[in-house]
Design a protein around this motif. Structure first.
Motif, short mmCIF file in Angstrom:
data_model
loop_
_atom_site.label_atom_id
_atom_site.label_comp_id
_atom_site.label_asym_id
_atom_site.label_seq_id
_atom_site.Cartn_x
_atom_site.Cartn_y
_atom_site.Cartn_z
N VAL A 57 2.75 8.84 -5.72
CA VAL A 57 2.43 9.68 -6.88
C VAL A 57 0.92 9.70 -7.02
CG1 VAL A 57 2.70 9.98 -9.35
CG2 VAL A 57 4.58 9.04 -8.01
N TYR A 58 0.36 10.89 -7.07
CA TYR A 58 -1.09 11.03 -7.21
C TYR A 58 -1.46 10.97 -8.68
CZ TYR A 58 -5.79 12.88 -6.71
OH TYR A 58 -7.15 13.03 -6.74
N ASP A 59 -2.53 10.28 -9.01
CA ASP A 59 -3.09 10.20 -10.35
C ASP A 59 -2.07 9.67 -11.36
OD1 ASP A 59 -5.08 10.38 -12.24
OD2 ASP A 59 -4.62 12.46 -12.76
N VAL A 60 -1.68 8.43 -11.19
CA VAL A 60 -0.73 7.78 -12.09
C VAL A 60 -1.43 7.41 -13.38
CG1 VAL A 60 0.76 5.77 -12.38
CG2 VAL A 60 0.59 6.85 -10.16
N GLU A 61 -0.82 7.78 -14.50
CA GLU A 61 -1.36 7.42 -15.81
C GLU A 61 -0.34 6.55 -16.53
OE1 GLU A 61 -2.70 10.70 -18.13
OE2 GLU A 61 -3.77 11.61 -16.45
N VAL A 62 -0.81 5.47 -17.14
CA VAL A 62 0.06 4.53 -17.82
C VAL A 62 -0.41 4.39 -19.26
CG1 VAL A 62 0.88 2.14 -17.86
CG2 VAL A 62 0.44 3.27 -15.68
N GLU A 63 0.53 4.51 -20.18
CA GLU A 63 0.24 4.33 -21.61
C GLU A 63 0.62 2.91 -22.00
OE1 GLU A 63 -0.97 6.46 -23.99
OE2 GLU A 63 -1.38 7.98 -22.47
N PHE A 64 -0.32 2.20 -22.61
CA PHE A 64 -0.03 0.87 -23.11
C PHE A 64 0.23 0.96 -24.60
CE2 PHE A 64 -2.59 0.12 -19.31
CZ PHE A 64 -1.79 -0.79 -18.65
N PRO A 65 1.28 0.31 -25.08
CA PRO A 65 1.57 0.37 -26.51
C PRO A 65 0.45 -0.28 -27.32
CG PRO A 65 3.12 -1.07 -25.37
CD PRO A 65 2.24 -0.46 -24.34
N GLU A 66 0.20 0.30 -28.49
CA GLU A 66 -0.89 -0.21 -29.31
C GLU A 66 -0.59 -1.58 -29.90
OE1 GLU A 66 -2.26 2.54 -32.23
OE2 GLU A 66 -2.17 4.22 -30.85
N ARG A 99 0.83 -1.21 0.00
CA ARG A 99 0.00 0.00 0.00
C ARG A 99 0.86 1.26 0.00
NH1 ARG A 99 -4.29 1.27 4.79
NH2 ARG A 99 -5.07 3.22 3.96
N ARG A 100 0.45 2.25 -0.77
CA ARG A 100 1.13 3.54 -0.80
C ARG A 100 0.24 4.58 -0.13
NH1 ARG A 100 5.05 1.09 -1.39
NH2 ARG A 100 5.93 0.45 -3.35
N ARG A 101 0.80 5.29 0.80
CA ARG A 101 0.06 6.34 1.50
C ARG A 101 0.53 7.71 1.01
NH1 ARG A 101 1.00 2.18 4.82
NH2 ARG A 101 -0.74 1.31 5.97
N LYS A 102 -0.25 8.71 1.29
CA LYS A 102 0.07 10.06 0.81
C LYS A 102 1.40 10.57 1.34
CE LYS A 102 -4.62 11.62 0.03
NZ LYS A 102 -5.67 12.58 0.37
N ASN A 103 1.78 10.17 2.55
CA ASN A 103 3.03 10.68 3.12
C ASN A 103 4.24 9.81 2.79
OD1 ASN A 103 2.21 8.55 4.66
ND2 ASN A 103 2.27 9.63 6.62
#
Length: 161
Positions: free
Chosen positions: A135-144, A126-130
């Protein structure tokens, strides 16, 4: 007396918990053999572990040993009393992978143990804010061109309804 447990194990005959501990005052390593009394193949391992950990004579030596580890040692002893070998008992404790097993078929005791293991794994990951690596709002790009997994429920079309 200040002690820290370094290693733990089991002895099958007579059923005992072995604790190798270090005396903090003198720095010497010692071994303590703790007999497991009134324990059978039908005993509740979690209650037996808790009773042993908080026993007045053994609590000093088991202070740094987790209750989960004591429960696992009791499970090995119980499996031995049921006729399983050490290897079979350890394999059963490791269990199958999370996707290979039907949890509906487990007993209540086994199910509660698996849930506790999942909770422990969740809390570890688990990752906590402190946290420093949070990292808040992680976005991951998957290759097409990546390979997509298919499932059996994808084979049917929606027109069948």
């Amino acid at each position: 007396m200040s002690t820290v447990a370094k290693r733990c194990g089991v002895k099958f005959d007579p059923p005992s918990i072995i604790v190798l501990y270090e005396n903090k005052n003198t720095g010497e390593m010692r071994k303590r053999v703790i007999p497991v009394r009134n324990f059978s193949q039908y005993s509740d391992c979690s209650r037996a572990a808790e009773r042993l950990k908080y026993h007045i004579r053994h609590s000093v030596y088991l202070e740094s040993v987790s209750l989960a580890q004591l429960e696992r040692l009791h499970l090995i002893l119980r499996d031995h009393l049921r006729g399983l070998s050490l290897e079979e008992s350890l394999a059963a404790q490791r269990g199958a992978g999370p996707n290979d097993e039907d949890l509906n078929k487990l007993s209540d005791e086994e199910l509660n143990r698996r849930k506790a293991q999942m909770d422990e794994l969740f809390e570890r990951n688990r990752r906590r804010k402190n946290d420093p690596d949070f990292v808040y709002d992680v976005e991951v790009e998957f290759p097409e061109n990546s390979v997509r997994e298919t499932c059996s429920w994808d084979d049917h079309s929606d027109d069948e309804f």
